[in-house]
Design an enzyme around this catalytic site. Structure first.
Site, PDB file in Angstrom:
ATOM      1  N   GLU A 116       0.789  -1.236   0.000  1.00  0.00           N
ATOM      2  CA  GLU A 116       0.000   0.000   0.000  1.00  0.00           C
ATOM      3  C   GLU A 116       0.821   1.286   0.000  1.00  0.00           C
ATOM      4  O   GLU A 116       0.502   2.223   0.723  1.00  0.00           O
ATOM      5  CB  GLU A 116      -0.941   0.011   1.218  1.00  0.00           C
ATOM      6  CG  GLU A 116      -1.894  -1.151   1.224  1.00  0.00           C
ATOM      7  CD  GLU A 116      -2.737  -1.223   2.492  1.00  0.00           C
ATOM      8  OE1 GLU A 116      -3.926  -1.525   2.361  1.00  0.00           O
ATOM      9  OE2 GLU A 116      -2.229  -0.979   3.603  1.00  0.00           O
TER      10      GLU A 116
HETATM   11  C1  TNX Z   1      -4.373  -3.860   4.660  1.00  0.00           C
HETATM   12  S1  TNX Z   1      -2.946  -6.289   4.112  1.00  0.00           S
HETATM   13  C2  TNX Z   1      -3.088  -3.698   5.147  1.00  0.00           C
HETATM   14  C3  TNX Z   1      -2.902  -3.269   6.525  1.00  0.00           C
HETATM   15  C4  TNX Z   1      -4.201  -3.103   7.244  1.00  0.00           C
HETATM   16  C5  TNX Z   1      -5.142  -4.209   6.839  1.00  0.00           C
HETATM   17  C6  TNX Z   1      -6.413  -4.236   7.600  1.00  0.00           C
HETATM   18  C7  TNX Z   1      -1.758  -5.334   4.078  1.00  0.00           C
HETATM   19  C8  TNX Z   1      -0.517  -5.886   3.596  1.00  0.00           C
HETATM   20  N1  TNX Z   1      -1.959  -4.066   4.479  1.00  0.00           N
HETATM   21  O1  TNX Z   1      -2.150  -2.079   6.578  1.00  0.00           O
HETATM   22  O2  TNX Z   1      -3.960  -3.137   8.618  1.00  0.00           O
HETATM   23  O3  TNX Z   1      -5.413  -4.065   5.479  1.00  0.00           O
HETATM   24  O4  TNX Z   1      -7.170  -5.374   7.314  1.00  0.00           O
END
Ligand code: TNX
Length: 503
Positions: A307
């Protein structure tokens, strides 16, 4: 009494046959063997029954020994008749045989205790069977992590991934950059108190995990999820980049937007990045990786990669290549969320962690495939089945729902080799992540993790072709876990999908 059939074992073993009778468990029973698994067995029986078995020299009623010929690594055989014997292929196998024995221990209607007679022969399907705990959004201290290790290792899970840094806080002492914990350790999501592990705390966790045959994988999430680094060292990070979803979500949840240099207490993602073109950022990464590598006897260091929504793709790819190379230089195998597979030159052998859906969307499958092309492998954590932080149902008080609601059956019914178009041999195994935005206490973590972590443990351990690998069988066997979890004080969610046993 009607006994649950088949044998109440989770995860289902490779093969098992049930005998007719039972072996009484009383204080007269002695346990022999030269292994830490012996006192572990004695202590667990006492926690469950109040009966303290004696440790003795062979011959004894319960014998534990090691013989590499009985099974593959981590495997074991177990037989309970008039007496009981567990033979581990190695220490881990012996430990797992003990977990199986504990699942055969039941309280009878008259209040006495016995072991169900059985013959079990067992070994894992996948070498990698993991859980992740996010200690960044909310912090969980050493004792909480030890309890989590106990509960996870009893399901034959063998890796604990600790998500040690995120926008909301930094949780591990780094001597060369002391302000990380001094300034960025005290806060958590929602304005809750933070915390951090000193190096001694962290060593204690690693040693405890090792005593339960779990390898700890530390994660420093980079280049995104790094707002907290900027609270300590503003010169290392970019100004927050706001995206529309972050703005809308923050408004919906009534959470403030991130402000450079100030602690961020919301849950929004994708707004932070380290400065990819600053040499000093790599001094920082190198120092952190070096100190973490020293604390880590296990082979892996996780460098995040998820992300980075505000980071231009070319910059992200450059960073992915550099950071994975730095981990290799430090003598460790890098692990990264699947997005880092966008980088053509990601270090060879990097392990990718796939967190897309069981039916991949967008570029996720391609990114995941890159790790395999580069001689690495994959860990499967599909968010719509393996995420422990998704709600069980729309109205469940804890958890998030962005990847869907995941009831126990949904958590159980997926197949790791059917998600991506890569050779089966490229799948190392499964990891079930627990993100902690909504969980403030270990009890809340446990309610989300159990029983669904047991579903992931079975997917990772049990043979795909086993006749017990069905929802109906799993459901029946899982119900028999209730008395064990209660005895250990695990605050599992008593999902209505399961018929939970009392004893
Ligand atoms: C996505 S899954 C994220 C996290 C959040 C999560 C909550 C991922 C690699 N990154 O930063 O905590 O969703 O479900």
């Amino acid at each position: 009494m009607v006994l649950p059939h088949p044998l109440p074992l989770v995860p289902a073993p490779v093969s098992a046959t049930a005998g007719e009778g039972r072996m009484p468990v009383t204080a007269a029973i002695r346990v022999a063997g030269d292994s830490p698994a012996v006192p572990q067995l004695i202590d667990a029986v006492e926690r469950r029954t109040g009966i303290r078995l004696a440790q003795a020299e062979a011959p004894a009623e319960i014998t534990l020994r090691i013989d590499p010929a009985v099974a593959a690594s981590e495997g074991y055989t177990l037989s309970v008749g008039e007496t009981a014997e567990i033979v581990g292929a190695d220490e881990a196998g012996l430990f797992y045989g003990v977990q199986t024995l504990l699942q055969l221990l039941r309280e009878d209607e008259d209040g006495s205790w016995s072991l169900r007679q059985a013959d079990v022969s067992d070994a894992p399907r996948f070498p990698r069977r993991g859980v992740m705990l996010d200690v960044a959004r909310h912090f969980f201290g050493v004792d909480d992590v030890k309890r989590f290790i106990d509960a996870a290792s009893a399901l034959k899970l063998n890796h604990l991934h600790l998500h040690l840094s995120d926008d909301q806080g930094w949780r591990i002492e780094i001597a060369s950059w002391p302000l990380l914990t001094e300034r960025a350790g005290a806060t958590a999501a929602g304005g809750d108190p933070g915390g951090f592990y000193t190096k001694d705390d962290y060593r204690e966790i690693v040693a405890y995990a090792a005593s339960r045959h779990m390898i700890v994988i530390p994660e420093i999430d980079l280049p995104g999820h790094t707002h907290a680094i900027g609270v300590a060292y503003p010169e290392l990070v970019e100004a927050p980049v706001l995206n529309d979803e972050l703005i809308a979500e923050s408004a919906r949840l009534g959470q403030p937007l991130p402000v450079a240099g100030e602690p961020y207490l919301g849950w929004g993602v994708g707004h932070s990045s380290v400065r990819i073109h600053e040499a000093r950022a790599y001094d920082f990464v190198r120092d952190v990786v070096r100190e973490l590598a020293k604390l880590t006897p296990g082979p892996y260091l996780h460098v995040g990669g998820d992300e980075s929504l505000g980071t231009p793709q070319a910059d992200f790819d450059l960073f992915a290549e550099r950071v994975t190379a730095i981990v290799v230089e430090a003598g460790k195998t890098p692990v990264a969320w699947h997005e880092m597979g966008s980088a053509p030159g990601i270090a060879e052998g990097t392990v990718g962690q796939y967190w897309g859906r069981t039916t991949p969307e967008g570029t996720h499958a391609e990114e995941a495939a890159r790790f395999v092309e580069r001689g690495g492998a994959l860990i499967l954590s599909p968010s719509n089945t393996a995420y422990l932080d998704m709600k069980y149902a729309e109205d469940f008080p804890l958890g998030l729902a962005w990847a869907g609601v995941i009831d126990v059956r949904t958590a159980y019914e997926w197949e790791p080799t059917a998600v991506l178009d890569v050779p089966d041999a490229a799948i190392l195994g499964v990891e079930a992540p627990l993100w902690s935005e909504t969980t403030r206490t270990l009890a809340e973590v446990e309610r989300l993790a159990f029983p669904r972590a047991a579903a992931q443990a079975e997917i990772a351990w049990s043979p795909r072709e086993s006749p017990e690998r069905t929802w109906e069988s799993f459901r029946a066997r899982l119900g028999a876990m209730a008395p064990l979890w209660k005895a250990e004080g695990i605050d599992f969610h008593p999902s209505a999908e399961i018929t939970w046993s009392d004893r």
